[in-house]
Design an enzyme around this catalytic site. Structure first.
Site, mmCIF file in Angstrom:
data_model
loop_
_atom_site.group_PDB
_atom_site.id
_atom_site.type_symbol
_atom_site.label_atom_id
_atom_site.label_comp_id
_atom_site.label_asym_id
_atom_site.label_seq_id
_atom_site.Cartn_x
_atom_site.Cartn_y
_atom_site.Cartn_z
ATOM 1 N N HIS A 103 33.694 50.407 50.811
ATOM 2 C CA HIS A 103 34.096 51.119 49.594
ATOM 3 C C HIS A 103 33.525 50.442 48.348
ATOM 4 O O HIS A 103 32.907 51.076 47.512
ATOM 5 C CB HIS A 103 35.623 51.184 49.521
ATOM 6 C CG HIS A 103 36.146 51.543 48.164
ATOM 7 N ND1 HIS A 103 36.098 52.825 47.669
ATOM 8 C CD2 HIS A 103 36.708 50.795 47.190
ATOM 9 C CE1 HIS A 103 36.610 52.852 46.451
ATOM 10 N NE2 HIS A 103 36.983 51.622 46.130
ATOM 11 N N PHE A 104 33.720 49.114 48.233
ATOM 12 C CA PHE A 104 33.338 48.557 46.933
ATOM 13 C C PHE A 104 31.852 48.223 46.819
ATOM 14 O O PHE A 104 31.390 47.912 45.732
ATOM 15 C CB PHE A 104 34.250 47.416 46.486
ATOM 16 C CG PHE A 104 34.264 46.180 47.324
ATOM 17 C CD1 PHE A 104 33.144 45.398 47.477
ATOM 18 C CD2 PHE A 104 35.446 45.773 47.929
ATOM 19 C CE1 PHE A 104 33.187 44.250 48.229
ATOM 20 C CE2 PHE A 104 35.495 44.629 48.697
ATOM 21 C CZ PHE A 104 34.356 43.866 48.848
ATOM 22 N N HIS A 105 31.095 48.341 47.902
ATOM 23 C CA HIS A 105 29.644 48.304 47.687
ATOM 24 C C HIS A 105 29.157 49.631 47.110
ATOM 25 O O HIS A 105 28.048 49.711 46.581
ATOM 26 C CB HIS A 105 28.887 47.939 48.966
ATOM 27 C CG HIS A 105 28.897 46.458 49.233
ATOM 28 N ND1 HIS A 105 29.925 45.842 49.874
ATOM 29 C CD2 HIS A 105 28.025 45.472 48.892
ATOM 30 C CE1 HIS A 105 29.683 44.534 49.938
ATOM 31 N NE2 HIS A 105 28.546 44.282 49.332
ATOM 32 N N HIS A 162 42.954 44.122 39.650
ATOM 33 C CA HIS A 162 42.558 45.513 39.519
ATOM 34 C C HIS A 162 41.844 45.797 38.205
ATOM 35 O O HIS A 162 40.736 46.310 38.225
ATOM 36 C CB HIS A 162 43.682 46.508 39.763
ATOM 37 C CG HIS A 162 43.098 47.884 39.799
ATOM 38 N ND1 HIS A 162 42.458 48.390 40.896
ATOM 39 C CD2 HIS A 162 42.890 48.776 38.811
ATOM 40 C CE1 HIS A 162 41.915 49.553 40.600
ATOM 41 N NE2 HIS A 162 42.163 49.812 39.329
ATOM 42 N N ARG A 172 37.114 42.554 57.663
ATOM 43 C CA ARG A 172 36.169 42.023 56.697
ATOM 44 C C ARG A 172 36.323 40.511 56.675
ATOM 45 O O ARG A 172 37.189 39.962 57.356
ATOM 46 C CB ARG A 172 36.446 42.598 55.306
ATOM 47 C CG ARG A 172 37.798 42.210 54.771
ATOM 48 C CD ARG A 172 38.093 42.847 53.433
ATOM 49 N NE ARG A 172 37.391 42.159 52.337
ATOM 50 C CZ ARG A 172 37.834 42.188 51.077
ATOM 51 N NH1 ARG A 172 38.946 42.832 50.768
ATOM 52 N NH2 ARG A 172 37.160 41.574 50.135
ATOM 53 N N ARG A 173 35.543 39.824 55.884
ATOM 54 C CA ARG A 173 35.679 38.397 55.646
ATOM 55 C C ARG A 173 35.767 37.586 56.921
ATOM 56 O O ARG A 173 36.660 36.744 57.076
ATOM 57 C CB ARG A 173 36.940 38.125 54.828
ATOM 58 C CG ARG A 173 36.881 38.668 53.438
ATOM 59 C CD ARG A 173 38.093 38.304 52.638
ATOM 60 N NE ARG A 173 37.749 38.229 51.229
ATOM 61 C CZ ARG A 173 38.604 37.903 50.283
ATOM 62 N NH1 ARG A 173 39.840 37.620 50.581
ATOM 63 N NH2 ARG A 173 38.238 37.841 49.039
ATOM 64 N N TYR A 220 37.637 47.508 36.037
ATOM 65 C CA TYR A 220 37.258 48.325 34.877
ATOM 66 C C TYR A 220 36.410 47.529 33.913
ATOM 67 O O TYR A 220 35.673 48.108 33.115
ATOM 68 C CB TYR A 220 38.492 48.934 34.214
ATOM 69 C CG TYR A 220 39.146 49.866 35.177
ATOM 70 C CD1 TYR A 220 38.496 51.033 35.549
ATOM 71 C CD2 TYR A 220 40.323 49.539 35.822
ATOM 72 C CE1 TYR A 220 39.014 51.858 36.518
ATOM 73 C CE2 TYR A 220 40.859 50.359 36.788
ATOM 74 C CZ TYR A 220 40.196 51.511 37.134
ATOM 75 O OH TYR A 220 40.698 52.322 38.106
HETATM 76 C C1 HEM Z 1 21.434 42.903 49.382
HETATM 77 C C2 HEM Z 1 22.525 43.471 48.999
HETATM 78 C C3 HEM Z 1 23.888 43.212 49.600
HETATM 79 C C4 HEM Z 1 24.237 43.024 50.906
HETATM 80 C C5 HEM Z 1 23.345 43.022 52.114
HETATM 81 C C6 HEM Z 1 25.667 42.796 50.934
HETATM 82 C C7 HEM Z 1 26.428 42.592 52.084
HETATM 83 C C8 HEM Z 1 27.763 42.286 52.114
HETATM 84 C C9 HEM Z 1 28.577 42.169 53.290
HETATM 85 C C10 HEM Z 1 28.114 42.416 54.710
HETATM 86 C C11 HEM Z 1 29.824 41.822 52.906
HETATM 87 C C12 HEM Z 1 31.029 41.648 53.801
HETATM 88 C C13 HEM Z 1 31.156 40.255 54.276
HETATM 89 C C14 HEM Z 1 32.488 40.016 54.955
HETATM 90 O O1 HEM Z 1 33.525 40.525 54.500
HETATM 91 O O2 HEM Z 1 32.494 39.303 55.971
HETATM 92 C C15 HEM Z 1 29.812 41.699 51.479
HETATM 93 C C16 HEM Z 1 30.900 41.356 50.721
HETATM 94 C C17 HEM Z 1 30.937 41.494 49.350
HETATM 95 N N1 HEM Z 1 29.918 41.971 48.531
HETATM 96 FE FE1 HEM Z 1 28.042 42.382 49.092
HETATM 97 N N2 HEM Z 1 26.160 42.863 49.663
HETATM 98 C C18 HEM Z 1 25.095 43.124 48.822
HETATM 99 C C19 HEM Z 1 25.156 43.304 47.453
HETATM 100 C C20 HEM Z 1 26.313 43.219 46.706
HETATM 101 C C21 HEM Z 1 26.405 43.537 45.308
HETATM 102 C C22 HEM Z 1 25.268 44.023 44.428
HETATM 103 C C23 HEM Z 1 27.696 43.310 44.949
HETATM 104 C C24 HEM Z 1 28.382 43.464 43.626
HETATM 105 C C25 HEM Z 1 27.838 43.633 42.489
HETATM 106 C C26 HEM Z 1 28.407 42.829 46.125
HETATM 107 C C27 HEM Z 1 29.729 42.439 46.138
HETATM 108 C C28 HEM Z 1 30.397 41.988 47.250
HETATM 109 C C29 HEM Z 1 31.747 41.495 47.229
HETATM 110 C C30 HEM Z 1 32.662 41.358 46.016
HETATM 111 C C31 HEM Z 1 32.085 41.177 48.549
HETATM 112 C C32 HEM Z 1 33.426 40.658 49.042
HETATM 113 C C33 HEM Z 1 33.481 39.188 49.127
HETATM 114 C C34 HEM Z 1 34.792 38.748 49.721
HETATM 115 O O3 HEM Z 1 35.326 39.427 50.601
HETATM 116 O O4 HEM Z 1 35.296 37.719 49.267
HETATM 117 N N3 HEM Z 1 27.539 42.800 47.176
HETATM 118 N N4 HEM Z 1 28.536 42.003 51.016
HETATM 119 CU CU CU Z 2 42.675 47.960 42.480
#
Ligand code: HEM
Ligand code: CU
Ligand code: CU
Lengths: 187, 596
Positions: free
Chosen positions: B379-381, B228, B442-443, B232
């Site tokens: 949420h976190f996007h 968490h 997710r994931r 921050y």
């Molecule tokens: C082109 C831009 C982006 C697209 C299309 C995108 C798309 C996605 C999608 C669809 C997921 C979910 C995948 C899943 O859970 O199966 C994901 C997970 C995630 N994204 Fe992005 N994202 C983008 C940019 C970013 C940016 C800028 C950040 C952070 C600075 C970010 C951080 C994350 C994180 C931390 C996860 C979770 C990974 C996990 O579950 O282990 N994403 N993204």
């Molecule tokens: Cu938290």
């Protein structure tokens, strides 16, 4: 330090909001009685699942046939083991209007057991038993999925909970039904 | 005043190096975004589903560990040097921590990339949360550890500067930016205890075969002890930008220096003892501790709500300086054509929206509805993916000239870039939230099961279309960002140099009004430590007592990897791919040409 009047008002309003949010969580837990998964289920050795009293008679992984055990008139319990990429048993059947207590554990890595569309949704952690109780009113077929990444075939991990009508239950499922007394184990 | 790159050329070099690493990570992690999005909605699958998790690991680690933290150290180096107006104590030490971070990043990345090929048994397809008993190659854990040690030394470097500055400036209050840096780092030291002990005492020895079991609930709890507050660590540099730079761009001043400091102190004190809110659905943790964590989380709203107030008030002040009037009409005189301003304003707006979905996550007994569904990445996007990422991108339109001495290539291109990010994210995040409420997890590489999820307002099919569209627009925005970055950074197509910059304006209510007790870091760290001990001692003790320090003989499981270039999953013809890529390149070149 000078603090602007508006800042004070805003700060007070923010504090009130925080207190309201906390009360709503407290109300959900105490007033509405929404059950959380907690430490009730206890621990288990993931290499010797069948030896735990709650899982006695439960066959290890592939051999699992066991479905639910009847506790009383309308209360059943189900033991479930998660092993990438399967749940054992993959499918369980219960009659409408029943209450089911699930005991869920994992033999390999962390999984989850999520009966989609219900409030049964818990993490499944090796070494821990997740205990969760839910009521199933109407006949319906629910999908069960694992929502925690558990390996390269994680997306194939799914199961089923069939809630069948009383007639169907009486007709097809009562013959092999094991009651808690027959099974032994603790209760 | 001379431009920072001229005043402190050695420090500017480190800042540039850190930013280069950060943006490289953004490029790599960002490229995985459309790949995994189109795969999971089954529009375009160019890899076997088994590889999806390697891609997702890369996306997560590159974006939320490397991109964000490399930016932080570069930006904070600038903040400390510029606000104390003194060079680094020993630039070799500064390069040392940067070198360690880079080395660590390289090791962790190589470990992940190993998952794409059969040529080596190195792999780390464990996602950025690396929950045991899933196991990564030891290179991954060593890499992460080295990276974190680098950040610790960076903090030490900045503290050392501050101590020396204090000796020479007795009785003076710490400049605001340095104050923010120091509180952030203190929070980071407290937070990283969790992940460092998980990795060093348990996961690393276990992956090396020195111990043969871990307690999965314990390492998971230690991860979230860190997991968490790390949010921050992403957010606080952005808060600094909103507090210090945004009012400047708007033509005004920060409202209150003291309030800004209070907010950072609140984050230091409250950030850590809340991690259990990620474990509401974990067996083995009593409900009382979950409730405690939920309440603490709600208190963490305070500093963010205070920030919302101060930032909006400071912008309004800026607008009134520019002659803005009326209740809302002042909004129209703000510099909306400046991508730095517009990007940050939109990022702030999205952060407010994220506050609402965050309330649902934090509400202990609502959480089970959305836990591990697409709602959560939705949420976190908004938070790290927009409030943080878009602010970082936006601030480069202000920051790059100061550290490179070169002007921005095109502000119009910048405006289009920040706007496309906003539009893409509105689409993608909104639909992610909605499929999440319908239960889609997710994931997962392939969220299609024997039964169907029910979408909320709109079918799952329509929502997937919206997610895919959003992802493509986001990708376009990323491409535009990198065009701007390369052209601006190297001063391509510009012959002029920037030689002077405006100094950061003093707050309306300056630091002389900030109570002296705020500088008492020992006191705040002590309070934070007491809270942590109160919240965490019993849960961790009971996890250890019940499950054993090393758990009940839990063996490591290494996810199997399919070689990426087996191409067994190819479901679209190569001609389509080539045509699409050519079209995209053409479109981008046209856009860049027109905007220039
Ligand atoms: C082109 C831009 C982006 C697209 C299309 C995108 C798309 C996605 C999608 C669809 C997921 C979910 C995948 C899943 O859970 O199966 C994901 C997970 C995630 N994204 Fe992005 N994202 C983008 C940019 C970013 C940016 C800028 C950040 C952070 C600075 C970010 C951080 C994350 C994180 C931390 C996860 C979770 C990974 C996990 O579950 O282990 N994403 N993204
Ligand atoms: Cu938290
Ligand atoms: Cu799974």
């Amino acid at each position: 330090m000078e603090i602007h009047k508006y800042e004070k008002i805003w700060f007070a309003a923010a504090l009130v909001m925080v207190v309201l949010f906390i009360s709503s969580v407290a109300y959900g837990a105490v007033g509405a009685g929404i059950q959380m998964v907690d430490d009730e289920g206890g621990e288990i050795n993931p290499n010797e699942i069948g030896e735990h009293p709650k899982f006695e008679g439960f066959q290890d992984v592939a051999g699992t046939e066991a479905s639910v055990t009847q506790v009383n008139e309308s209360h059943y319990e189900a033991q479930i083991q998660a092993n990438h990429p399967n749940f054992f048993p993959g499918e369980i059947t219960i009659p409408e209007g029943s209450t089911v207590t699930f005991y869920i554990t994992a033999g390999d890595v962390i999984h989850s057991y999520d009966i989609v569309g219900t409030n049964v949704n818990t993490m499944v952690i090796p070494g821990q038993i997740a205990e969760i109780t839910a009521e199933f009113e109407e006949p319906k077929e629910y999908g069960v999925i694992c929502t925690e990444y558990c390996g390269e075939l994680h997306h194939e991990m799914e199961g089923k909970v069939n809630v069948v009508s009383q007639e169907e239950w009486d007709e097809n499922y009562t013959d092999d039904l094991i009651t808690i007394d027959e099974r032994g184990g603790d209760n | 005043m001379g431009v920072f790159a001229d005043r402190y050329p050695d420090e500017a070099k480190v800042v540039r190096a850190a930013l280069a690493s950060s943006f490289l990570a953004l490029l790599i992690g960002g490229a995985m975004g459309p790949l995994q999005t189109l795969h999971r909605i089954d529009y375009l699958r160019i890899m076997p589903s088994e590889s999806y998790y390697t891609v997702l690991t890369l996306h997560g680690v590159a974006l939320v560990i490397l991109f964000t933290i490399f930016f932080l150290v570069g930006f904070y180096q600038w903040a400390v040097t510029d606000s104390l107006d003194r060079p680094a104590e020993d630039i070799r030490f500064t390069w040392l921590w940067y070198g360690l971070m880079s080395l660590g990043a390289l090791m962790a990345s190589l470990a992940i990339l190993g998952g794409f090929t059969d040529a080596t048994d190195i792999s780390a397809s464990v996602l950025f949360t690396f929950y045991a008993p899933l196991e990564a190659h030891w290179l991954f854990y060593v890499g992460l550890t080295t990276f974190i040690i680098g950040t610790w030394l960076a903090g030490a470097d900045w503290f050392r500067s501050w101590w020396n500055w204090k000796k020479e400036n007795k009785g003076e209050k710490t400049p605001l930016r340095t104050f923010m840096v120091l509180t952030t780092m203190l929070m980071w030291y407290l937070a990283t205890i969790g992940v460092a002990s998980a990795v060093l005492f348990f996961l690393l020895p276990w992956s090396l075969g020195i111990v043969d079991s871990v307690n999965p609930l314990l390492t998971r709890t230690l991860f979230w002890y860190f997991g968490h507050p790390v949010v921050y660590f992403w957010l606080l540099p952005v808060y600094m930008i909103w507090y210090v730079i945004l009012p400047q761009i708007a033509g005004g001043r920060l409202f209150s220096d003291a309030l800004a400091r209070i907010v950072f102190v609140l984050f230091l004190v409250l950030s850590v003892p809340v991690g259990i809110h990620h474990q509401y659905l974990d067996p083995g943790i009593a409900e009382g501790f979950k409730f405690l964590s939920a309440s603490n989380t709600m208190f963490l709203l305070l500093p963010s709500l205070l920030t919302a107030f101060t930032v909006v008030a400071s912008i309004e002040h800026g607008a009134r300086q520019r002659g803005g009037e009326g209740y809302f009409r002042w909004l129209t005189v703000l510099p909306w054509r400046n991508p730095a301003f517009t990007g940050m304003a939109l990022a702030g707006l999205m952060f407010a929206a994220a506050g609402f979905s965050g309330m649902v996550n934090a509400g202990m007994n609502l959480n089970y509805l959305v836990h591990n569904t697409m709602w959560v990445p939705g949420h976190f996007h908004l938070t790290v993916g927009t409030a943080v990422a878009l602010t970082i991108m936006a601030v480069t339109y202000w920051f790059l000239p100061r550290i490179t001495g070169n002007p921005i290539f095109s502000m119009r291109l910048g405006l289009v870039q920040v706007l496309t990010w906003f539009v893409g994210m509105v689409l993608m995040s909104n639909a992610m939230h909605r499929v999440g409420v319908g239960g889609e997890p997710r994931r997962t590489a392939d969220p299609f099961y024997d039964f169907e999820f029910e979408g909320v307002i709109g079918s799952i099919g329509e929502l997937h279309l919206q997610i895919g569209l959003g992802a493509l627009i986001l990708t376009l925005s990323l491409v535009l960002f990198f065009i701007h970055l390369i052209f601006s950074w190297f001063g391509i197509s510009s012959t002029t140099k920037i030689t002077s910059e405006a100094a950061i304006r003093k707050p309306l209510s300056g630091k002389e009004h900030a109570p002296a007790v705020l500088e008492n870091f020992r006191l705040w760290v002590a309070i934070a430590a007491v809270l942590i001990v109160l919240v965490y001692t019993i849960p961790i003790a009971s996890i250890i007592v019940d499950g054993g320090l090393f758990g009940p003989d839990v063996a490591p499981v290494r996810p199997d990897h399919a070689p990426l270039f087996g191409l067994s999953g190819l479901s679209l013809s190569t001609e389509w791919l080539v045509a699409g890529a050519a079209g995209a390149v053409g479109a981008i070149a046209a856009i860049a040409g027109v905007l220039r």
